[in-house]
Design a protein around this motif. Structure first.
Motif, PDB file in Angstrom:
ATOM      1  N   TYR A 384       7.164  14.445  23.415  1.00  0.00           N
ATOM      2  CA  TYR A 384       8.259  13.616  23.903  1.00  0.00           C
ATOM      3  C   TYR A 384       9.071  13.086  22.727  1.00  0.00           C
ATOM      4  N   ASP A 385      10.325  13.470  22.663  1.00  0.00           N
ATOM      5  CA  ASP A 385      11.246  12.972  21.640  1.00  0.00           C
ATOM      6  C   ASP A 385      10.590  12.895  20.264  1.00  0.00           C
ATOM      7  N   GLN A 386      10.290  11.665  19.806  1.00  0.00           N
ATOM      8  CA  GLN A 386       9.748  11.483  18.453  1.00  0.00           C
ATOM      9  C   GLN A 386       8.225  11.424  18.406  1.00  0.00           C
ATOM     10  N   PHE A 387       7.552  11.680  19.514  1.00  0.00           N
ATOM     11  CA  PHE A 387       6.104  11.561  19.574  1.00  0.00           C
ATOM     12  C   PHE A 387       5.428  12.927  19.565  1.00  0.00           C
ATOM     13  N   ALA A 388       4.251  12.969  18.906  1.00  0.00           N
ATOM     14  CA  ALA A 388       3.469  14.210  18.868  1.00  0.00           C
ATOM     15  C   ALA A 388       1.987  13.857  18.796  1.00  0.00           C
ATOM     16  N   VAL A 389       1.147  14.752  19.306  1.00  0.00           N
ATOM     17  CA  VAL A 389      -0.298  14.634  19.150  1.00  0.00           C
ATOM     18  C   VAL A 389      -0.746  15.755  18.229  1.00  0.00           C
ATOM     19  N   PHE A 390      -1.823  15.510  17.477  1.00  0.00           N
ATOM     20  CA  PHE A 390      -2.286  16.513  16.522  1.00  0.00           C
ATOM     21  C   PHE A 390      -3.790  16.393  16.342  1.00  0.00           C
ATOM     22  N   ALA A 391      -4.394  17.476  15.867  1.00  0.00           N
ATOM     23  CA  ALA A 391      -5.831  17.487  15.585  1.00  0.00           C
ATOM     24  C   ALA A 391      -6.117  18.571  14.555  1.00  0.00           C
ATOM     25  N   ARG A 392      -7.252  18.386  13.857  1.00  0.00           N
ATOM     26  CA  ARG A 392      -7.639  19.344  12.815  1.00  0.00           C
ATOM     27  C   ARG A 392      -9.165  19.351  12.662  1.00  0.00           C
ATOM     28  N   TYR A 393      -9.699  20.540  12.332  1.00  0.00           N
ATOM     29  CA  TYR A 393     -11.139  20.682  12.105  1.00  0.00           C
ATOM     30  C   TYR A 393     -11.370  21.540  10.863  1.00  0.00           C
ATOM     31  N   ASP A 394     -12.179  21.030   9.912  1.00  0.00           N
ATOM     32  CA  ASP A 394     -12.529  21.753   8.675  1.00  0.00           C
ATOM     33  C   ASP A 394     -14.037  21.934   8.601  1.00  0.00           C
ATOM     34  N   LYS A 395     -14.436  23.054   7.994  1.00  0.00           N
ATOM     35  CA  LYS A 395     -15.847  23.271   7.693  1.00  0.00           C
ATOM     36  C   LYS A 395     -15.973  23.977   6.352  1.00  0.00           C
ATOM     37  N   VAL A 396     -16.838  23.475   5.489  1.00  0.00           N
ATOM     38  CA  VAL A 396     -17.073  24.054   4.168  1.00  0.00           C
ATOM     39  C   VAL A 396     -18.571  24.276   3.988  1.00  0.00           C
ATOM     40  N   ASN A 397     -18.953  25.493   3.598  1.00  0.00           N
ATOM     41  CA  ASN A 397     -20.331  25.814   3.228  1.00  0.00           C
ATOM     42  C   ASN A 397     -20.364  26.073   1.727  1.00  0.00           C
ATOM     43  N   TYR A 398     -21.170  25.296   1.030  1.00  0.00           N
ATOM     44  CA  TYR A 398     -21.255  25.375  -0.424  1.00  0.00           C
ATOM     45  C   TYR A 398     -22.686  25.721  -0.831  1.00  0.00           C
ATOM     46  N   LYS A 399     -22.839  26.705  -1.706  1.00  0.00           N
ATOM     47  CA  LYS A 399     -24.162  27.123  -2.165  1.00  0.00           C
ATOM     48  C   LYS A 399     -24.183  27.144  -3.691  1.00  0.00           C
ATOM     49  N   TYR A 400     -25.295  26.742  -4.266  1.00  0.00           N
ATOM     50  CA  TYR A 400     -25.426  26.784  -5.728  1.00  0.00           C
ATOM     51  C   TYR A 400     -26.894  26.984  -6.095  1.00  0.00           C
ATOM     52  N   ASP A 401     -27.131  27.519  -7.271  1.00  0.00           N
ATOM     53  CA  ASP A 401     -28.484  27.672  -7.790  1.00  0.00           C
ATOM     54  C   ASP A 401     -28.888  26.392  -8.496  1.00  0.00           C
ATOM     55  N   ASN A 402     -30.083  25.900  -8.178  1.00  0.00           N
ATOM     56  CA  ASN A 402     -30.540  24.699  -8.854  1.00  0.00           C
ATOM     57  C   ASN A 402     -31.097  25.034 -10.237  1.00  0.00           C
ATOM     58  N   LEU A 403     -31.728  24.077 -10.884  1.00  0.00           N
ATOM     59  CA  LEU A 403     -32.152  24.260 -12.270  1.00  0.00           C
ATOM     60  C   LEU A 403     -33.268  25.282 -12.436  1.00  0.00           C
ATOM     61  N   VAL A 404     -33.941  25.662 -11.322  1.00  0.00           N
ATOM     62  CA  VAL A 404     -34.990  26.689 -11.418  1.00  0.00           C
ATOM     63  C   VAL A 404     -34.605  27.916 -10.599  1.00  0.00           C
ATOM     64  N   ASN A 405     -33.254  28.134 -10.478  1.00  0.00           N
ATOM     65  CA  ASN A 405     -32.706  29.314  -9.818  1.00  0.00           C
ATOM     66  C   ASN A 405     -33.073  29.429  -8.346  1.00  0.00           C
ATOM     67  N   VAL A 406     -33.217  28.318  -7.662  1.00  0.00           N
ATOM     68  CA  VAL A 406     -33.404  28.303  -6.216  1.00  0.00           C
ATOM     69  C   VAL A 406     -32.086  27.889  -5.575  1.00  0.00           C
ATOM     70  N   GLU A 407     -31.624  28.656  -4.610  1.00  0.00           N
ATOM     71  CA  GLU A 407     -30.330  28.380  -3.994  1.00  0.00           C
ATOM     72  C   GLU A 407     -30.394  27.161  -3.083  1.00  0.00           C
ATOM     73  N   GLU A 408     -29.485  26.249  -3.283  1.00  0.00           N
ATOM     74  CA  GLU A 408     -29.357  25.065  -2.444  1.00  0.00           C
ATOM     75  C   GLU A 408     -28.075  25.182  -1.617  1.00  0.00           C
ATOM     76  N   LYS A 409     -28.064  24.512  -0.452  1.00  0.00           N
ATOM     77  CA  LYS A 409     -26.912  24.607   0.445  1.00  0.00           C
ATOM     78  C   LYS A 409     -26.409  23.216   0.804  1.00  0.00           C
ATOM     79  N   ILE A 410     -25.098  23.101   0.892  1.00  0.00           N
ATOM     80  CA  ILE A 410     -24.448  21.872   1.338  1.00  0.00           C
ATOM     81  C   ILE A 410     -23.427  22.245   2.412  1.00  0.00           C
TER      82      ILE A 410
END
Length: 461
Positions: A384-410
């Motif tokens: 309507y004229d100057q009005f709007a509705v909005f929405a957003r969804y994000d997802k991030v998968n992060y993986k890294y090797d820890n100090l003893v080469n074991v993969e960790e996930k966030i």
């Protein structure tokens, strides 16, 4: 005027001469009247002499007056010429000032908000505790997240320059900071070839922001700060931050056509540390984008990044190459906006090769490394004229090797929803609810959720 007076004098003289001749004739015919006529003639001759003297005086005065008028006219002309010189110089200066004003544009953009934030953290199976951390502060407050002041100047049809300052608040310093976000000289040689030298928009993040449309509410996914990871392969978790830079120092080439079946591109060769850091390294980074619009309201774009992110320094630690791949599919018209963005990175956080150690062995067993995948979906509807509705969804998968080469996930999940109102053409307000939840490795403090509600706004001029 003088010729008329002379004519009158000559005519008078001729008349008197004729009168004298007539008197002489009458004298010869009537001798009895000679005495009277002679006296009269003498009187007339005296009057003629007086008249001639007056004519001579009048003529002298008129000649003197004419000479004075000539001198006056000359003096007036000299004054006019003298006055015209500074007037011409002033006109030239005013013309130069008008050109400067006409070819220079000054503008600004401010992102602000008034919100309430609730941030909880926990470790393992422990109880969630409300506390400040990971970029979140509990409570209610007013923030000016960004204030950009921009000066654009056009030298001619090809060359121009831009200076954009960036004001922001740094929580780590508890103070405000002022940076130069953009400072470049631009040469536009063709719609498909423009080159910029200096700090300028990078190919990906600003491009996505234009299609997203709600940057004042939240950064796009590659620009939104991600608080997981170890920040450089150390034992202490510190957070990745963003997966890209919105601006950087270097050389930027770009071009675009318009309308249906249009294309756009940009290639940037940059330092890799972002616009806030001008430090140099032994190599440069490259980011590129290629987009295609089958119709004007739609875009399909891909992009990529490769480089050391400015960490390849002399006598520094060994490095690996960070990479990022991007994709965007979006639609925007006067009523609807819909989009999907995807990215994939490798070694973004662990540019520096960190030698891990085996448990209890004290010897090197490998090097840390990371990778991440993320996507963002958004939609908005102007109902309507100057009005709007909005929405957003994000997802991030992060993986890294820890100090003893074991993969960790966030895993990080984020969403928002709200209603926006265009108060003025250059003032937008939005009532928004945001939620962010991050789940990390079991034994780390990377388990938190943040809820935020309030008003976000953007002012431009």
């Amino acid at each position: 005027m003088r010729s008329k007076l002379l004519t009158v004098a000559i005519a008078a003289g001729l008349g008197l001469t004729s009168f004298s001749a007539l008197a002489a004739t009458q004298k010869s015919q009537q001798p009895a009247r000679v005495t009277v006529d002679a006296a009269t003639l003498q009187q007339l001759q005296a009057q003629l002499a007086a008249l001639q003297s007056q004519v001579a005086d009048l003529q002298a005065k008129q000649e003197a007056q004419a000479d004075a008028q000539i001198e006056t006219a000359k003096a007036v002309n000299d004054v006019q010429v003298t006055a015209a010189k500074p007037a011409d110089e002033l006109a030239k200066k005013l013309d130069a000032l008008n050109k400067l004003v006409d070819n220079t544009k000054i503008g600004g953009t401010m992102f602000f908000d008034v919100t309430n934030q609730d941030h909880d953290e926990k470790i393992g199976n422990g109880r969630s505790i409300q506390k400040d951390g990971h970029g979140s502060v509990n409570g209610t407050g007013f923030d000016v997240k960004r204030f950009y002041l921009t000066v654009d100047h056009k030298f001619n049809d090809i060359w121009s320059a831009n200076l954009t300052t960036d004001f922001s608040y740094q929580s780590s310093l508890s103070s405000t900071s002022l940076f130069v976000k953009k400072a470049y000289v631009q040469g536009k040689f063709d719609q498909l070839f423009t080159v910029r030298f200096g700090a300028s928009d990078m190919p990906w993040i600003p491009f996505v922001e234009k299609w997203y449309g709600y940057r004042y509410v939240e950064n796009t996914i590659t620009d939104r700060s991600f608080e997981g990871g170890r920040s450089g392969g150390t034992a202490t978790a510190g957070g990745v931050g963003a997966f890209g830079n919105s601006s950087d120092w270097g050389i930027h080439a770009m071009g675009a056509t318009t309308g249906d079946n249009s294309v756009n591109y940009q290639v940037s060769v940059v330092n890799g540390r972002g616009y806030r850091n001008l430090s140099r390294s032994k190599s440069v980074d490259t980011e590129a984008r290629l987009g295609y619009s089958p119709i004007e309201q739609m875009v399909i774009a891909i992009g990529g990044y490769s480089g050391k992110r400015g960490n390849d320094v002399e006598a520094g630690a060994p490095t690996r190459t960070a990479t990022r791949g991007d994709a965007l599919l979006a639609w925007r018209d006067k009523t609807w906006g819909v989009g999907a963005e995807y990215f994939h990175t490798e070694n973004w956080d662990d540019i520096l090769k960190y030698q891990g150690t085996g448990a209890g062995t004290g010897v090197a067993t490998g090097t840390t490394k990371d990778k991440a995948d993320g996507y963002s979906l958004w939609a908005d509807w102007k109902f309507y004229d100057q009005f709007a509705v909005f929405a957003r969804y994000d997802k991030v998968n992060y993986k890294y090797d820890n100090l003893v080469n074991v993969e960790e996930k966030i895993k990080d999940k984020y969403y928002n929803a709200g209603v926006s109102y265009d108060v003025l053409k250059n003032l937008k307000l939005a009532l928004v609810y945001k939620h962010n939840k991050l789940d990390g490795p079991f034994a780390t403090p990377y388990h938190y959720k943040t809820n935020e509600v309030g008003f976000w706004g953007m002012l431009t001029f």
